[in-house]
Structures are given as structure tokens and as C-alpha cells.
Design an enzyme around this catalytic site. Structure first.
Site, PDB file in Angstrom:
ATOM      1  N   TYR A  42     -28.206  17.734  48.869  1.00 21.85           N
ATOM      2  CA  TYR A  42     -28.249  16.268  48.863  1.00 21.85           C
ATOM      3  C   TYR A  42     -29.010  15.707  50.063  1.00 21.85           C
ATOM      4  O   TYR A  42     -28.963  14.510  50.324  1.00 21.85           O
ATOM      5  CB  TYR A  42     -26.825  15.696  48.833  1.00 21.85           C
ATOM      6  CG  TYR A  42     -26.108  15.909  47.511  1.00 21.85           C
ATOM      7  CD1 TYR A  42     -26.815  16.266  46.364  1.00 21.85           C
ATOM      8  CD2 TYR A  42     -24.730  15.746  47.409  1.00 21.85           C
ATOM      9  CE1 TYR A  42     -26.151  16.469  45.156  1.00 21.85           C
ATOM     10  CE2 TYR A  42     -24.069  15.946  46.208  1.00 21.85           C
ATOM     11  CZ  TYR A  42     -24.783  16.303  45.087  1.00 21.85           C
ATOM     12  OH  TYR A  42     -24.121  16.491  43.897  1.00 21.85           O
TER      13      TYR A  42
ATOM     14  N   LYS B 137     -21.808  30.495  48.143  1.00 21.30           N
ATOM     15  CA  LYS B 137     -22.557  31.314  47.192  1.00 21.30           C
ATOM     16  C   LYS B 137     -23.583  32.119  48.001  1.00 21.30           C
ATOM     17  O   LYS B 137     -24.786  32.132  47.704  1.00 21.30           O
ATOM     18  CB  LYS B 137     -23.228  30.384  46.160  1.00 21.30           C
ATOM     19  CG  LYS B 137     -23.779  31.075  44.946  1.00 21.30           C
ATOM     20  CD  LYS B 137     -22.738  31.577  43.973  1.00 21.30           C
ATOM     21  CE  LYS B 137     -23.420  32.325  42.845  1.00 21.30           C
ATOM     22  NZ  LYS B 137     -22.500  33.041  41.961  1.00 21.30           N
TER      23      LYS B 137
ATOM     24  N   ASP C 132     -18.402  29.807  42.091  1.00 21.15           N
ATOM     25  CA  ASP C 132     -18.273  29.854  40.628  1.00 21.15           C
ATOM     26  C   ASP C 132     -16.933  30.483  40.238  1.00 21.15           C
ATOM     27  O   ASP C 132     -16.232  29.990  39.354  1.00 21.15           O
ATOM     28  CB  ASP C 132     -19.465  30.579  39.983  1.00 21.15           C
ATOM     29  CG  ASP C 132     -19.840  31.872  40.673  1.00 21.15           C
ATOM     30  OD1 ASP C 132     -19.284  32.170  41.764  1.00 21.15           O
ATOM     31  OD2 ASP C 132     -20.692  32.611  40.144  1.00 21.15           O
TER      32      ASP C 132
ATOM     33  N   ASP D 108     -18.647  18.551  45.856  1.00 25.07           N
ATOM     34  CA  ASP D 108     -18.748  17.455  44.902  1.00 25.07           C
ATOM     35  C   ASP D 108     -18.228  17.904  43.533  1.00 25.07           C
ATOM     36  O   ASP D 108     -17.381  17.253  42.912  1.00 25.07           O
ATOM     37  CB  ASP D 108     -20.223  17.040  44.817  1.00 25.07           C
ATOM     38  CG  ASP D 108     -20.416  15.692  44.167  1.00 25.07           C
ATOM     39  OD1 ASP D 108     -19.418  14.991  43.944  1.00 25.07           O
ATOM     40  OD2 ASP D 108     -21.577  15.344  43.867  1.00 25.07           O
TER      41      ASP D 108
ATOM     42  N   ASP E  45     -14.224  17.297  41.824  1.00 23.63           N
ATOM     43  CA  ASP E  45     -14.063  16.601  40.541  1.00 23.63           C
ATOM     44  C   ASP E  45     -13.273  17.461  39.558  1.00 23.63           C
ATOM     45  O   ASP E  45     -12.460  16.944  38.778  1.00 23.63           O
ATOM     46  CB  ASP E  45     -15.432  16.261  39.929  1.00 23.63           C
ATOM     47  CG  ASP E  45     -15.828  14.820  40.216  1.00 23.63           C
ATOM     48  OD1 ASP E  45     -15.545  14.347  41.335  1.00 23.63           O
ATOM     49  OD2 ASP E  45     -16.406  14.174  39.321  1.00 23.63           O
TER      50      ASP E  45
END
Ligand code: ATP
Ligand code: MG
Length: 325
Positions: free
Chosen positions: A120, A166, A198, A222, A226
């Protein structure tokens, strides 16, 4: 010394839930003074800018800010405001409450998400001929800062830390992130687990009880936060904080909810719990705990707003929380 709180309700149900949260703060009375400021679609229409300079100045000068939501102009409002408070950590607790239907009632965890860099950071390019690129920025300093914050946050709560990453694929960037986390942990004598992000998505869904505090890079936080929000049932319950070294901005995770705005039936719990996070941030821990238990009691016994199956108004729920203080 009176602490000054900037209050920025914004648009939609922000205009309903933020005043409700301010009523609760006034009732618990930590000795705050409140300064209201405008932001969002309505002020853009009236004054030609969604974020007047005076609002930025009010937020910068305040000890902390309580924000509601902004509609179409959200990105033009919330990104500069997060910057105005020097926020580097996005703190998102996801917790299920007795009395509220949840996919995973055992969920009780907190995301501590780096929120200044990663994918981002905004370095995207269009190279032409159908080729686009994105540069992911991970610095040692920002990684150390989020690790220090995350370990301190967990230590205060006696919570375990899991670091999501990751680094098996993004060896350089997440490699540096993990290395910085590890350096901070050994300096502080802190312990932590790591999890591939993941794999964490699956584990969160199947057994969220294995996590307490999850420290993670920007995009991972993010998405995973959620996912966790989906485990606890209801956007109306989720608070968040954008925390900096000296300042912080606290806001419900939900947006303007245009479908119910103006009806006076928005659930104020997320905004009130955001106010509780603001209290903790300013070291009013006793008051924060009182607000949290009052919200919990009302979630369990009612009254409830329509999103939780009740028929109470925003004001009635806020009033019930105040009665429980
Ligand atoms: P925005 O673009 O501002 O995010 P949105 O249409 O995505 O608006 P959200 O605020 O994200 O709306 O809400 C999504 C759904 O959840 C809507 O149906 C909304 O009514 C509901 N919702 C969100 N917050 C609350 C709340 N505090 N109380 C009750 N329902 C809520
Ligand atoms: Mg939304």
C-alpha cells in the site's frame, strides 16, 4: 490536565454513532474536553473540500481523535487523518460476545497491522503494452516499530504473539520483516510464533482460539482482519485504532451504512468500543474497562439494535450502556 479529544463524526451513521460514543465518554468522565470538526461528503459539498485544513489542525492538536465514517470521500479523509496522527499501527480487535450470533463464538484476538508501507506504499506503474507493476516497500525501521508496538501491546495483556508473513515467497521483503521482528523479540526477551499468512486464513476460520495478538504486514492485516470480522458476527461491533507515537485516531470498522443512515437505528457498539480503545490509549484503563463491560452487558441482555435482531434505537442502546456504567 484536561485532555482534548477531536470528534469527527463524518457522514452517514457516523453522525449517529459518534455522538452516542461521546455521550458514553462524558458519562464515564475522564475529564476530556471535546472539539468537533467536519470531514466527508457533506462538508465537501458545502465547502469544496472533504477535509478542511482546520479539521487537520484540530486532529493534530488533540490528544486523540474519535472518527465516524466518510462516504465517497473516505480515502481523501481517512488517509490524511491517519497521517495527521502519525499512525503506524492499525489495531483491530475481533471478539465475539455472549448474546450475539457468531460463526466462531470463541474468537478473541487482536490484529496489530503495520499501516504505512508494504504493497500500500503506492508505488504502482503502468509500463504499457498490458504490463503493470507494483513495488512492495518493507523497511527495517517500520518493521521494528510495529514489532515493538505489538510486543508491548501483547505484554500489557499477557497475550501471545503470532507473526503472519509470507517470507517463503517474498524472501527479501518479508524476510526483512521477520528478521526485524526477531531482533526486537531478542532485545526484549519476548517470544512469538510465526505463521504463513495463507495457512493462517484457514486456521483462523477453523480454530481462532489459537491466536491472541497477530502482528502482520499491511495487506496481510487488511485481509486477515476482515476475515476475523466475519467470525464474530456484525460490523456494528468492531472497533479499531490508528495509533502513532504521540497520538491516535479511533474509529468503528464499519462505514457510513447508507442503507440505514438517518433512521437512528445504527448499532453504536463499534463506536463506543472505539472510544474505549481511545481511553486505553490515553491510559484511562479503569474507565476503558468500565465502558467495555457495560457494552458487553448490553450486548448480552439488550436492548439491541435491528442488526442484532432487536428494535432499539442508537440512543436507547447508548443510554443502556450509560446505565450499566
Ligand atoms: P461505506 O462505503 O461507507 O463503507 P457500505 O455501504 O459499505 O458504506 P458499511 O457501513 O460498510 O456500508 O456497512 C455494510 C453493511 O453493514 C450495511 O448493510 C450496514 O447497514 C451494516 N452496518 C454497518 N455498520 C452498522 C452499524 N453500526 N449498525 C448496524 N448496521 C451496520
Ligand atoms: Mg463498507
Amino acid at each position: 490536565m484536561t485532555e482534548e479529544i477531536a470528534v469527527v463524526p463524518g457522514d452517514g451513521i457516523g453522525q449517529e454513532v459518534v455522538p452516542a460514543a461521546v455521550r458514553v465518554l462524558e458519562a464515564v468522565d475522564p475529564g476530556f474536553s471535546f472539539v468537533e470538526a467536519e470531514a466527508g461528503d457533506a462538508v465537501a459539498a458545502a465547502r469544496g473540500t472533504p477535509l478542511p485544513e482546520s479539521t487537520v489542525e484540530t486532529v493534530e492538536a488533540a490528544d486523540a481523535t474519535l472518527f465516524g465514517a466518510a462516504g465517497e470521500t473516505a480515502a481523501d479523509v481517512i488517509l490524511p487523518l491517519r497521517e495527521a496522527v502519525g499512525s503506524f499501527a492499525n489495531v483491530r480487535p475481533a471478539r465475539a460476545y455472549p448474546g450475539v450470533d457468531a460463526l466462531r463464538p470463541e474468537t478473541d484476538l487482536v490484529f496489530v497491522r503495520e499501516n504505512t508501507e508494504g504493497v500500500y506504499a503506492g508505488h504502482e506503474s503502468d509500463l504499457g503494452e498490458g504490463v503493470t507493476t507494483l513495488t512492495r516497500v518493507v523497511t527495517e525501521s517500520a518493521s521494528r516499530r510495529i514489532a515493538e508496538f505489538g510486543f508491548a501491546y501483547a505484554a500489557e495483556r499477557g497475550a501471545d504473539v503470532t507473526v503472519a508473513h509470507k517470507a517463503n515467497v517474498m524472501r527479501t521483503t518479508d524476510g526483512q520483516f521477520l528478521h526485524a521482528v526477531d531482533a526486537v523479540a531478542s532485545e526484549q526477551g519476548a517470544t512469538y510464533d510465526t505463521e504463513l499468512l495463507d495457512a493462517m486464513a484457514t486456521k483462523l476460520l477453523l480454530d481462532p482460539s489459537q491466536y491472541d495478538v497477530i502482528v502482520c504486514p499491511n495487506l496481510a492485516g487488511d485481509v486477515l482482519s476482515d476475515l476475523a470480522a466475519g467470525l464474530v458476527g456484525g460490523l456494528g461491533l468492531l472497533p479499531s485504532g490508528n495509533v502513532g507515537a504521540e497520538n491516535g485516531l479511533f474509529e468503528p470498522v464499519h462505514g457510513t451504512a447508507p442503507d440505514i443512515a438517518g433512521e437512528g437505528v445504527a448499532n453504536p457498539s463499534a463506536a463506543i468500543l472505539s472510544a474505549a480503545m481511545l481511553l486505553s490509549h490515553l491510559c484511562h484503563d479503569g474507565e476503558a474497562a468500565r465502558v467495555r463491560s457495560a457494552v458487553e452487558a448490553v450486548l448480552e441482555d439488550g436492548p439491541r439494535t435491528p442488526d442484532l435482531g432487536g428494535s432499539a434505537t442508537t440512543d436507547a442502546v447508548a443510554g443502556a450502556v450509560i446505565d450499566r456504567l
